[in-house]
Motif scaffolding. Structure first.
Motif, PDB file in Angstrom:
ATOM      1  N   PHE A  62       0.409  -1.240  -0.184  1.00 57.88           N
ATOM      2  CA  PHE A  62      -0.034   0.211  -0.427  1.00 57.88           C
ATOM      3  C   PHE A  62       1.054   1.265  -0.173  1.00 57.88           C
ATOM      4  O   PHE A  62       1.140   2.407  -0.944  1.00 57.88           O
ATOM      5  N   CYS A  63       1.732   1.275   0.847  1.00 53.59           N
ATOM      6  CA  CYS A  63       2.470   2.839   0.964  1.00 53.59           C
ATOM      7  C   CYS A  63       3.595   2.063   2.296  1.00 53.59           C
ATOM      8  O   CYS A  63       3.266   1.779   2.942  1.00 53.59           O
ATOM      9  N   VAL A  64       5.202   2.264   2.010  1.00 57.45           N
ATOM     10  CA  VAL A  64       5.848   1.994   3.325  1.00 57.45           C
ATOM     11  C   VAL A  64       6.326   3.813   3.331  1.00 57.45           C
ATOM     12  O   VAL A  64       7.586   3.160   5.152  1.00 57.45           O
ATOM     13  N   GLY A  65       5.298   4.662   4.179  1.00 55.61           N
ATOM     14  CA  GLY A  65       6.131   5.496   4.056  1.00 55.61           C
ATOM     15  C   GLY A  65       7.056   6.387   3.732  1.00 55.61           C
ATOM     16  O   GLY A  65       7.361   5.876   2.148  1.00 55.61           O
ATOM     17  N   GLY A  66       7.749   7.719   4.051  1.00 59.97           N
ATOM     18  CA  GLY A  66       8.717   8.179   3.173  1.00 59.97           C
ATOM     19  C   GLY A  66       9.758   6.923   3.019  1.00 59.97           C
ATOM     20  O   GLY A  66      10.279   6.317   3.338  1.00 59.97           O
ATOM     21  N   ASP A  67      10.439   7.697   1.727  1.00 58.42           N
ATOM     22  CA  ASP A  67      12.030   7.225   0.812  1.00 58.42           C
ATOM     23  C   ASP A  67      12.696   7.345   1.428  1.00 58.42           C
ATOM     24  O   ASP A  67      13.467   8.748   1.263  1.00 58.42           O
ATOM     25  N   GLN A  68      13.161   6.546   2.260  1.00 57.04           N
ATOM     26  CA  GLN A  68      14.484   7.357   3.032  1.00 57.04           C
ATOM     27  C   GLN A  68      15.908   7.039   1.933  1.00 57.04           C
ATOM     28  O   GLN A  68      16.750   8.267   3.401  1.00 57.04           O
ATOM     29  N   GLY A 135       2.158  -1.805  10.889  1.00 54.57           N
ATOM     30  CA  GLY A 135       3.530  -1.662  11.294  1.00 54.57           C
ATOM     31  C   GLY A 135       3.878   0.001  11.714  1.00 54.57           C
ATOM     32  O   GLY A 135       3.978   0.850  10.231  1.00 54.57           O
ATOM     33  N   GLN A 136       4.339  -0.214  12.414  1.00 52.12           N
ATOM     34  CA  GLN A 136       5.650   1.169  12.541  1.00 52.12           C
ATOM     35  C   GLN A 136       6.791   0.827  12.574  1.00 52.12           C
ATOM     36  O   GLN A 136       7.428  -0.442  12.551  1.00 52.12           O
ATOM     37  N   VAL A 137       8.314   2.361  11.659  1.00 52.69           N
ATOM     38  CA  VAL A 137       9.425   2.183  11.993  1.00 52.69           C
ATOM     39  C   VAL A 137       9.624   3.058  12.643  1.00 52.69           C
ATOM     40  O   VAL A 137      11.244   3.122  12.357  1.00 52.69           O
ATOM     41  N   GLY A 138       9.110   4.250  12.146  1.00 54.46           N
ATOM     42  CA  GLY A 138       9.783   5.675  12.869  1.00 54.46           C
ATOM     43  C   GLY A 138      11.344   5.413  13.465  1.00 54.46           C
ATOM     44  O   GLY A 138      12.021   5.669  13.757  1.00 54.46           O
ATOM     45  N   PHE A 252      19.129   2.125   7.739  1.00 47.45           N
ATOM     46  CA  PHE A 252      18.696   2.223   6.991  1.00 47.45           C
ATOM     47  C   PHE A 252      18.930   2.095   5.018  1.00 47.45           C
ATOM     48  O   PHE A 252      18.964   0.868   5.175  1.00 47.45           O
ATOM     49  N   ILE A 253      20.032   2.527   4.712  1.00 45.17           N
ATOM     50  CA  ILE A 253      19.978   2.919   3.647  1.00 45.17           C
ATOM     51  C   ILE A 253      21.675   1.718   3.513  1.00 45.17           C
ATOM     52  O   ILE A 253      21.769   1.232   2.414  1.00 45.17           O
ATOM     53  N   GLU A 254      22.135   1.560   4.427  1.00 45.85           N
ATOM     54  CA  GLU A 254      23.189   0.563   4.562  1.00 45.85           C
ATOM     55  C   GLU A 254      22.785  -0.683   4.496  1.00 45.85           C
ATOM     56  O   GLU A 254      23.790  -1.873   4.945  1.00 45.85           O
ATOM     57  N   LYS A 255      22.006  -0.672   5.186  1.00 51.14           N
ATOM     58  CA  LYS A 255      21.177  -2.379   5.512  1.00 51.14           C
ATOM     59  C   LYS A 255      21.716  -2.996   6.115  1.00 51.14           C
ATOM     60  O   LYS A 255      22.034  -3.643   6.385  1.00 51.14           O
TER      61      LYS A 255
END
Length: 266
Positions: A62-68, A135-138, A252-255
């Motif tokens: 659906f949507c996973v929020g802002g594109d990090q 769920g949330q990830v903030g 997040f970007i560097e996994k």
């Protein structure tokens, strides 16, 4: 406006806004948010439209929020966002969805995570595929929504469960989401849009003025959250400039797992 990040359709009294970035699980960037605001305002002004559907392209999200990947030390890459300083007009989008005098149905076809989770919470109704995940990830990526995404969420499902969602950042299946009152109805994945359109048609059979006044009445009970949201977005803009927030974003970007333990100072 020419849309690139969303698909906007109007048919038989129903407006449909589809986030169209499946390559990033329909994560939004400033351009996406601007386009959604424009589409919702068009639906607001069109007297032939009686209900709006918000969904995402594809079968995964659906949507996973802002594109990090679009976020840095000064927030997101767009303009100031009507003065909130985070680089996208997410506060304006939230207010538009909430205040449009027509019912808005979230058709959740997959992951509704982070800012995407907030979007479905703000919608008046949520129809979920049996494959949907919530769920949330903030707090995992150095972000938060201390406005509608938390305060209004607590109104919907209760304080204890809302705190669990934000403090633990776990995911919940569609059935569990329905049990906690987060979702109105769960349907087989392949019937999601069919069932959503059925609800839309039932709504279109009702008095538009009555529906508008009922939505205003429901909103009035939690109108104070708009002020909380302004404070929340202002604080978020300052937080995004901190090393702590950047650690979550970069991890997040560097996994890799974020190392927030160093920010617990004894």
């Amino acid at each position: 406006m020419t849309y690139s990040d969303i698909i906007y359709e109007k048919n038989n009294g129903i407006a449909k806004v589809t986030i169209n970035r499946p390559e990033v699980y329909n994560a939004f960037r400033p351009k996406t948010v601007t386009e959604m605001i424009h589409a919702f305002r068009d639906a607001w002004d069109d007297n032939k439209i009686g209900v709006v559907v918000l969904t995402g392209t594809g079968d995964k999200a659906f949507c996973v929020g802002g594109d990090q990947k679009d976020r840095g030390g000064d927030g997101y890459s767009g303009a100031g966002g009507l003065g909130n300083g985070i680089g996208m007009e997410i506060e304006e989008l939230h207010n538009t969805i909430r205040n449009i005098p027509k019912p808005v149905i979230a058709a959740v076809n997959g992951y509704a995570i982070g800012g995407g989770h907030v979007l479905h919470v703000i919608c008046d109704l949520t129809m979920a595929s049996d494959k949907a995940r919530f769920g949330q990830v903030g707090p995992k990526v150095g972000s938060y929504d201390a406005g509608y995404g938390s305060a209004y969420l607590a109104r919907v499902i209760g304080e204890k469960k809302a705190r669990e969602i934000w403090f633990l950042c776990e995911q919940y299946g569609a059935e569990e989401a329905q049990e906690m009152g987060l979702v109105n109805k769960v349907v087989p994945h392949e019937k999601l849009m069919e069932e959503t359109e059925e609800w839309c048609n039932k709504i279109l059979e009702k008095s538009p003025t009555a529906l508008k006044m009922l939505k205003y009445s429901f909103n009035a009970d939690s109108a104070n959250i708009a002020g909380i949201t302004q404070l929340a977005m202002g604080s978020l803009a300052m937080y995004y400039r901190s090393e702590e927030a950047l650690e979550g974003n970069q991890a997040f970007i560097e996994k890799r797992p974020a190392d927030f333990r160093k920010y617990y100072k004894g």
